[in-house]
Design a protein around this motif. Structure first.
Motif, PDB file in Angstrom:
ATOM      1  N   ALA A  26       0.061   6.683   9.411  1.00 59.80           N
ATOM      2  CA  ALA A  26       0.100   6.728   8.222  1.00 59.80           C
ATOM      3  C   ALA A  26      -1.636   7.422   7.590  1.00 59.80           C
ATOM      4  O   ALA A  26      -2.867   7.507   8.220  1.00 59.80           O
ATOM      5  N   SER A  27      -1.508   7.150   5.936  1.00 58.43           N
ATOM      6  CA  SER A  27      -2.280   8.130   5.522  1.00 58.43           C
ATOM      7  C   SER A  27      -3.414   6.829   5.117  1.00 58.43           C
ATOM      8  O   SER A  27      -4.551   7.685   4.741  1.00 58.43           O
ATOM      9  N   GLY A  28      -2.850   5.985   5.265  1.00 58.38           N
ATOM     10  CA  GLY A  28      -3.936   5.591   3.999  1.00 58.38           C
ATOM     11  C   GLY A  28      -3.736   5.011   2.555  1.00 58.38           C
ATOM     12  O   GLY A  28      -2.825   5.921   2.427  1.00 58.38           O
ATOM     13  N   THR A  29      -3.750   4.157   1.985  1.00 63.15           N
ATOM     14  CA  THR A  29      -3.352   4.385   0.455  1.00 63.15           C
ATOM     15  C   THR A  29      -3.560   5.259  -0.506  1.00 63.15           C
ATOM     16  O   THR A  29      -4.833   5.556   0.158  1.00 63.15           O
ATOM     17  N   ILE A  30      -2.617   5.547  -0.922  1.00 66.07           N
ATOM     18  CA  ILE A  30      -3.022   7.213  -1.664  1.00 66.07           C
ATOM     19  C   ILE A  30      -2.915   6.697  -3.247  1.00 66.07           C
ATOM     20  O   ILE A  30      -2.050   6.552  -3.991  1.00 66.07           O
ATOM     21  N   SER A  31      -4.539   6.615  -3.501  1.00 70.14           N
ATOM     22  CA  SER A  31      -4.899   6.485  -5.087  1.00 70.14           C
ATOM     23  C   SER A  31      -5.334   7.411  -5.810  1.00 70.14           C
ATOM     24  O   SER A  31      -5.946   8.711  -5.114  1.00 70.14           O
ATOM     25  N   GLY A  32      -5.340   8.185  -7.070  1.00 70.08           N
ATOM     26  CA  GLY A  32      -5.710   8.853  -7.580  1.00 70.08           C
ATOM     27  C   GLY A  32      -6.740   8.467  -8.055  1.00 70.08           C
ATOM     28  O   GLY A  32      -7.106   7.443  -8.227  1.00 70.08           O
ATOM     29  N   LYS A  33      -7.177   9.342  -9.523  1.00 69.31           N
ATOM     30  CA  LYS A  33      -8.555   9.287 -10.210  1.00 69.31           C
ATOM     31  C   LYS A  33      -7.872   8.480 -11.241  1.00 69.31           C
ATOM     32  O   LYS A  33      -8.481   7.486 -11.407  1.00 69.31           O
ATOM     33  N   ASP A  34      -7.225   8.196 -11.732  1.00 71.52           N
ATOM     34  CA  ASP A  34      -6.158   7.938 -12.852  1.00 71.52           C
ATOM     35  C   ASP A  34      -6.079   6.231 -13.073  1.00 71.52           C
ATOM     36  O   ASP A  34      -5.323   6.277 -11.467  1.00 71.52           O
ATOM     37  N   VAL A  89       7.130  10.553   6.319  1.00 71.38           N
ATOM     38  CA  VAL A  89       7.986   9.798   5.710  1.00 71.38           C
ATOM     39  C   VAL A  89       6.946   8.630   4.395  1.00 71.38           C
ATOM     40  O   VAL A  89       6.185   8.936   4.709  1.00 71.38           O
ATOM     41  N   LEU A  90       7.985   8.308   4.037  1.00 71.28           N
ATOM     42  CA  LEU A  90       7.333   7.365   2.847  1.00 71.28           C
ATOM     43  C   LEU A  90       6.672   5.876   3.292  1.00 71.28           C
ATOM     44  O   LEU A  90       7.673   5.536   4.605  1.00 71.28           O
ATOM     45  N   PHE A  91       5.858   5.746   3.752  1.00 73.39           N
ATOM     46  CA  PHE A  91       4.711   3.627   4.111  1.00 73.39           C
ATOM     47  C   PHE A  91       5.117   3.503   3.334  1.00 73.39           C
ATOM     48  O   PHE A  91       4.279   3.338   2.345  1.00 73.39           O
ATOM     49  N   ASN A  92       5.148   1.889   3.004  1.00 71.41           N
ATOM     50  CA  ASN A  92       4.235   0.824   2.480  1.00 71.41           C
ATOM     51  C   ASN A  92       4.293  -0.148   3.405  1.00 71.41           C
ATOM     52  O   ASN A  92       4.584  -0.345   4.949  1.00 71.41           O
ATOM     53  N   ASP A  93       2.516  -0.192   3.659  1.00 73.76           N
ATOM     54  CA  ASP A  93       1.237  -0.638   4.654  1.00 73.76           C
ATOM     55  C   ASP A  93       1.039  -1.604   4.241  1.00 73.76           C
ATOM     56  O   ASP A  93       0.790  -2.307   3.170  1.00 73.76           O
ATOM     57  N   GLU A 150       1.073  -1.594   0.482  1.00 70.46           N
ATOM     58  CA  GLU A 150      -0.298  -0.044   0.092  1.00 70.46           C
ATOM     59  C   GLU A 150       1.028   1.392  -0.126  1.00 70.46           C
ATOM     60  O   GLU A 150       1.673   1.675   0.718  1.00 70.46           O
ATOM     61  N   LEU A 151       0.412   2.056  -0.810  1.00 67.30           N
ATOM     62  CA  LEU A 151       1.362   3.113  -1.190  1.00 67.30           C
ATOM     63  C   LEU A 151       1.042   4.821   0.436  1.00 67.30           C
ATOM     64  O   LEU A 151      -0.105   4.671  -0.524  1.00 67.30           O
ATOM     65  N   GLU A 152       2.085   4.590   0.672  1.00 64.06           N
ATOM     66  CA  GLU A 152       1.358   5.450   2.145  1.00 64.06           C
ATOM     67  C   GLU A 152       2.336   6.030   2.220  1.00 64.06           C
ATOM     68  O   GLU A 152       3.433   6.058   2.040  1.00 64.06           O
TER      69      GLU A 152
END
Ligand code: MN
Length: 425
Positions: free
Chosen positions: A355-363, A238-242, A208-210
């Motif tokens: 942590a943010s939760g997975t960071i998805s965009g529209k595309d 920081v960057l976070f891989n969940d 998960e990109l977070e």
């Protein structure tokens, strides 16, 4: 503008053109060299500056720090506990010492020899002792994608989603620094058409990109943090891989949420980029509709324009870029997350990580997990060696990178967080 962020500043330390660590960044981390004990450092170009030695040599004397031993500690917690005015003063002083027009350190070759090490010679460590770890679920694109897959388009967002930043309490003990091996988790799963669950290594291992923020200032029980004051409690990001085992998660998560499908590992990048350094990259948040309750309302720009990338690298192969997203898409910002986290009077401590939760965009190329990128495995990704990926395989390395870049400002970055997946033990 914060003077240390001035794009015209140059350092006497050579900084390559596309470096994540120009003088305008100065991220904090914990490093060791030649078996010496870990200590605090700041990255510049391809070098690390040893803050413990800088302090011993008297370069921080003018700051009159309440505790002079903070840079000798194996984690940054005691330094962070000194508070935001000190974080800012120390970063400003380091910026001053590294400027090309300041001879203090530049012309002191004896001191330079003691404080500057090439990054490739040092080992990076977990920068903070993490007390508590919370994972949010704050990307509306991610929540909508996952909800659509599991509940259908009509019921994609849970009823509470637009009213509060959903989160769960995660496991702090398995947060590891970039480069730490990740072993495929084992556990209970149950196929939809099976009568009984089975125990086996996860077949649906995902990233998960977070991004995560690190709490640098505590509160007492009973107190709440307002959105206005929230950033005084945030040291940096920081960057976070969940890492997530989708098959374990699917079987276990009702009714109390994620558990063993998440707790086996989370990887973070070693350099903490301060909110001061990120200040030029503030952007407005997405419009929130319906209006949120007063304690979640905020003023000013609370989102950050941070470009994010994920690559998968099979063993002995070149890496394949699979995702490009941006932290600015987040529906709920960090100030709202912290305000909500403490609204019930729950205290937070220095070193806590959110942590943010997975960071998805529209595309579709901006989806921050394999679950979404391959739409539950129905659209595999082809790799340069001709193989396909629905999820992450043994001996794959997942690499996440993040950086900020825009015309008229210095590019600053987070470096990377990598993790190689090994077969289940
Ligand atoms: Mn997560």
């Amino acid at each position: 503008m914060i003077e240390a962020n001035n794009p015209d500043l140059k350092s006497w330390v050579e900084v390559p053109a596309n470096s994540d660590f120009p003088i305008q960044n100065l991220p904090f981390g914990i490093f060791s060299i030649n078996n010496a004990s870990p200590r605090a450092g700041v990255a510049i170009g391809n070098f690390v500056v040893d803050l413990s030695v800088l302090s011993e040599l008297g370069f921080f004397d003018q700051l009159e720090l309440a505790d002079n031993t903070v840079f000798h500690k194996q984690v940054l917690n005691d330094f962070m506990a000194l508070g935001k005015p000190v974080w800012t003063a120390v970063r400003n002083r380091i910026s001053e010492l590294l400027r090309d027009d300041n001879p203090e350190l530049r012309d002191n070759s004896d001191a330079k020899r003691q404080v500057l090490y090439p990054l490739q010679m040092v080992q990076m460590h977990l920068p903070v002792q993490v007390g508590d770890y919370t994972d949010f679920y704050s990307s509306i694109e991610h929540a909508t994608n996952v909800g659509t897959m599991f509940r259908g388009k009509e019921n994609a967002l849970p009823a509470n989603w637009l009213h509060l930043p959903i989160g769960y309490h995660g496991r702090a003990s398995s947060i590891v620094v970039s480069g730490t091996p990740v072993y495929r988790p084992k556990g209970q799963t149950k196929a939809d058409d099976a009568a009984m669950p089975t125990y086996q290594p996860s077949r649906l291992l995902d990233f998960e990109l977070e991004m995560a923020f690190i709490v640098g200032q505590s509160t007492n029980m009973g107190e709440s943090i307002t959105t206005k004051k929230a950033e005084e409690h945030i040291f940096g990001m920081v960057l976070f891989n969940d890492w997530s085992a989708r098959d374990i998660q699917k079987w276990e998560y009702v009714p109390l949420g994620p558990f063993l499908g998440k707790s086996f590992a989370s990887s973070i990048s070693p350099w903490i980029v301060t909110l001061d350094a990120l200040d030029p990259y503030r952007v407005a948040s997405p419009q929130q509709e319906p209006e949120v309750l007063p304690y979640l309302q905020f003023e000013g720009k609370k989102n950050f324009d941070i470009q994010l990338e994920v690559s998968i690298q099979p063993e002995n192969q070149e890496e394949k870029l699979v995702c490009q997203s941006n932290f600015k898409y987040m529906y709920w910002n960090m100030a709202q997350q912290l305000a909500h986290h403490t609204v019930n009077g729950c205290n937070i401590n220095v070193g806590d990580m959110c942590a943010s939760g997975t960071i998805s965009g529209k595309d579709e190329t901006a989806y921050g997990s394999m679950l979404e990128l391959t739409w539950r495995g129905s659209k595999p990704i082809s790799m340069p060696d001709g193989t396909e990926r629905k999820f992450i395989q043994d001996n794959d390395t997942v690499i996440m990178r993040g950086f900020c870049q825009k015309e008229g400002f210095a590019r600053i970055g987070f470096g990377e967080v990598t993790g190689k997946v090994f077969p289940a033990i």
